[in-house]
Design an enzyme around this catalytic site. Structure first.
Site, mmCIF file in Angstrom:
data_model
loop_
_atom_site.group_PDB
_atom_site.id
_atom_site.type_symbol
_atom_site.label_atom_id
_atom_site.label_comp_id
_atom_site.label_asym_id
_atom_site.label_seq_id
_atom_site.Cartn_x
_atom_site.Cartn_y
_atom_site.Cartn_z
ATOM 1 C CG ASP A 224 21.096 35.468 35.966
ATOM 2 O OD1 ASP A 224 21.137 34.394 36.593
ATOM 3 O OD2 ASP A 224 22.060 36.232 35.869
ATOM 4 C CG HIS A 226 19.885 40.204 34.144
ATOM 5 N ND1 HIS A 226 20.465 41.132 34.983
ATOM 6 C CD2 HIS A 226 20.726 39.154 34.113
ATOM 7 C CE1 HIS A 226 21.614 40.650 35.443
ATOM 8 N NE2 HIS A 226 21.794 39.447 34.947
ATOM 9 C CG ASP A 253 22.134 38.596 38.577
ATOM 10 O OD1 ASP A 253 22.384 38.994 39.723
ATOM 11 O OD2 ASP A 253 23.020 38.416 37.725
ATOM 12 C CG ASP A 256 21.416 46.128 37.614
ATOM 13 O OD1 ASP A 256 20.863 47.243 37.674
ATOM 14 O OD2 ASP A 256 22.275 45.752 38.424
ATOM 15 N NE ARG A 257 24.539 42.900 31.985
ATOM 16 C CZ ARG A 257 25.506 43.525 31.315
ATOM 17 N NH1 ARG A 257 25.213 44.274 30.279
ATOM 18 N NH2 ARG A 257 26.762 43.410 31.684
ATOM 19 C CG ASN A 285 26.391 39.270 40.039
ATOM 20 O OD1 ASN A 285 25.509 38.545 39.592
ATOM 21 N ND2 ASN A 285 27.161 40.003 39.252
ATOM 22 C CG HIS A 286 23.465 42.394 38.196
ATOM 23 N ND1 HIS A 286 23.709 43.597 37.581
ATOM 24 C CD2 HIS A 286 24.299 41.498 37.623
ATOM 25 C CE1 HIS A 286 24.650 43.438 36.652
ATOM 26 N NE2 HIS A 286 25.017 42.173 36.665
ATOM 27 C CG HIS A 334 23.435 34.747 41.343
ATOM 28 N ND1 HIS A 334 22.398 34.727 40.427
ATOM 29 C CD2 HIS A 334 24.403 35.521 40.789
ATOM 30 C CE1 HIS A 334 22.731 35.466 39.382
ATOM 31 N NE2 HIS A 334 23.930 35.957 39.579
ATOM 32 N NE ARG A 384 30.783 35.727 36.267
ATOM 33 C CZ ARG A 384 29.661 35.935 35.598
ATOM 34 N NH1 ARG A 384 29.343 37.141 35.207
ATOM 35 N NH2 ARG A 384 28.850 34.938 35.314
ATOM 36 C CG HIS A 411 27.036 34.482 38.158
ATOM 37 N ND1 HIS A 411 26.822 35.844 38.210
ATOM 38 C CD2 HIS A 411 28.348 34.299 38.421
ATOM 39 C CE1 HIS A 411 27.969 36.446 38.517
ATOM 40 N NE2 HIS A 411 28.901 35.535 38.645
#
Length: 481
Positions: A224, A226, A253, A256-257, A285-286, A334, A384, A411
């Protein structure tokens, strides 16, 4: 067996206080360990569970956070902080109705709590937005690329960057890297060009890309990133920029964030266009609509470019492969493994990701993007709140049945940037150091040579401009999580 004898309470509180110290140092896993030990010593104190819920929120273990907050509420039905934390956890996994109920409880119990009133109002807006989007959802929407006339978009003479023609060039990438570092953008025509070119490339790739590592070459696997653009550049500075002899695989990923998600996505896409056979991208997943809507990427696309940019990215994300097989020995995906032991590499090969664009709540795609390893044998509920967890025996059977040496996945934050688990058969790599500016973790990447040996490299976060994570999230609730 935990005690509920008051004589053990003082010792448990001392352990909890060590957890608080670890939490203050942003060492969330150690904090969870201490809170767990406190509960094992004395299990009737609601604050132990509520504190562990907060640490699990930081670890994105939202399912665990919900369980802990619920236990705290069972022990003390008036524990407002526990309702609040459960609401945040439900918000994070898009259970907005459950979150709304808890925010209402907080406001009812503390009518003068201004922050809780604000969060309730934001949650109500989020619920309405989700309901609206569902109401207007079309089962088979037209392609965002339909009617995209790139030739009609003019790049005005005042544009001060390198011009892009019909093919990606190293010169354009070098200029783009500097522009992004300086806080500049590229022209929207070039944004559209890059996304369209890469969407066409990845759409034609199989759901599981299969690649070798030729002699005198290296393949680097990254986890990730991100939206942490400056940390991505640090990987390239330390490890070398992508070339014909140095391939890269980014394991989902990208966005995002972090608040430079468009910069990361465009740079990775530009390299994919330049070297499609030496640069690989797996979906995370993002790279999905529901996550992008609440964790910042949609808002960032609109703020820096326009809504069309997000719709084009969304469609390109759904075209990305879901896994990469390296040298027939390492499966890179991922999330992780599956609910059914009968699942094989052939099942991944046969999965038509173009039919189902978004992963949904069940099925092979969802499991590939969302699952996590656990230390206990067998399978368990997801920490999660989405997907499941798989134990070392599950990993062992999968690897043996499919002739694999190991599964490489991402992840999850790892404090050292990577972790080798399940007797060496499950490897997690995470490449966003000091994640969200709040976790004191290192980043890592893995180099794979022609002999298919894994070399692990750790690195530290580097300074970045003073823009906070989640700066483009359209609901400030998400920046709390």
């Amino acid at each position: 067996m935990a005690s509920n004898d008051a004589s053990d309470k003082a010792a448990a509180i001392a352990i909890k206080n060590k957890g608080n110290t670890a939490f203050a140092a942003h060492d969330w896993p150690t904090a969870v360990d201490y809170y767990t030990k406190a509960i094992e010593k004395y299990d009737a104190e609601p604050s132990f569970y509520c504190n562990r819920a907060q640490a699990n929120l930081k670890l994105e273990a939202y399912g665990y956070a919900i369980v802990d907050a619920t236990k705290a509420i069972e022990l003390d039905p008036n524990y407002v902080k526990a309702y609040y934390r459960r609401a945040l956890a439900n918000t994070a996994i898009l259970n907005s109705q459950d979150a709304l109920r808890d925010f209402k409880t907080v406001v009812r119990k503390e009518p003068n709590n201004r922050e809780a009133k604000l969060r309730l109002s934001e949650c109500e807006k989020l619920v309405k937005k989700i309901q609206f989007l569902k109401a207007i959802e079309v089962s088979d929407p037209p392609s965002a690329f339909e009617g995209l006339d790139l030739d009609s978009i003019e790049v005005d003479a005042s544009y001060d960057g390198v011009r892009l023609k019909d093919e990606m060039t190293q010169e354009f990438i070098d200029d783009m890297i500097v522009r992004f570092k300086d806080g500049k953008k590229i022209h929207k025509k070039y944004v559209f060009q890059i996304i369209k070119a890469v969407r066409d490339i990845v759409y034609a790739e199989p759901t599981m890309v299969e690649t070798e590592v030729p002699e005198k070459t290296t393949l680097t696997v990254c986890g990730d990133t991100h939206g942490q653009y400056f940390d991505l550049l640090e990987i390239f500075r330390l490890n070398g920029y992508p070339t014909e002899e140095h391939a890269y695989l980014f394991n989902g990923d990208f966005v995002d964030r972090g608040s430079w998600s468009t910069e990361i996505a465009l740079l990775l896409y530009a390299y994919k266009w330049l070297r499609p056979k030496q640069f690989f991208l797996n979906r995370g997943n993002h790279e999905t609509d529901d996550m992008n809507r609440v964790y910042g990427f949609e808002g960032e696309c609109k703020a820096k470019y326009n809504e069309k940019t997000f719709r084009l990215f969304s469609e390109s994300f759904s075209a990305l492969p879901l896994a990469t097989l390296i040298g027939k020995k390492y499966l890179v995906l991922h999330g992780g493994l599956f609910s059914d032991d009968k699942t094989t590499l052939d099942d991944i090969r046969k999965l038509d990701r173009h039919v189902q664009r978004q992963p949904g709540q069940q099925g092979l795609m969802m499991e590939m993007l969302w699952t996590d390893p656990q230390t206990e044998p067998g399978r368990g509920p997801s920490k999660r709140g989405v997907g499941l967890q798989f134990g070392p025996d599950v990993t062992k059977r999968f690897c043996e049945n499919n002739g694999l040496e190991a599964v490489i996945r991402s992840h999850e934050v790892r404090m050292e940037g990577y972790e080798v688990e399940h007797d060496g058969r499950c490897i997690t790599v995470f490449s966003a150091p000091k994640y969200c500016d709040s976790t004191e973790n290192k980043g890592a990447y893995i180099n794979v040579g022609p002999e298919l040996k894994l070399e692990y490299h750790k690195f530290d976060a580097v300074p970045h401009p003073d823009i906070k994570p989640m700066a483009y999230a359209q609901n400030s609730l998400m920046s709390m999580i």
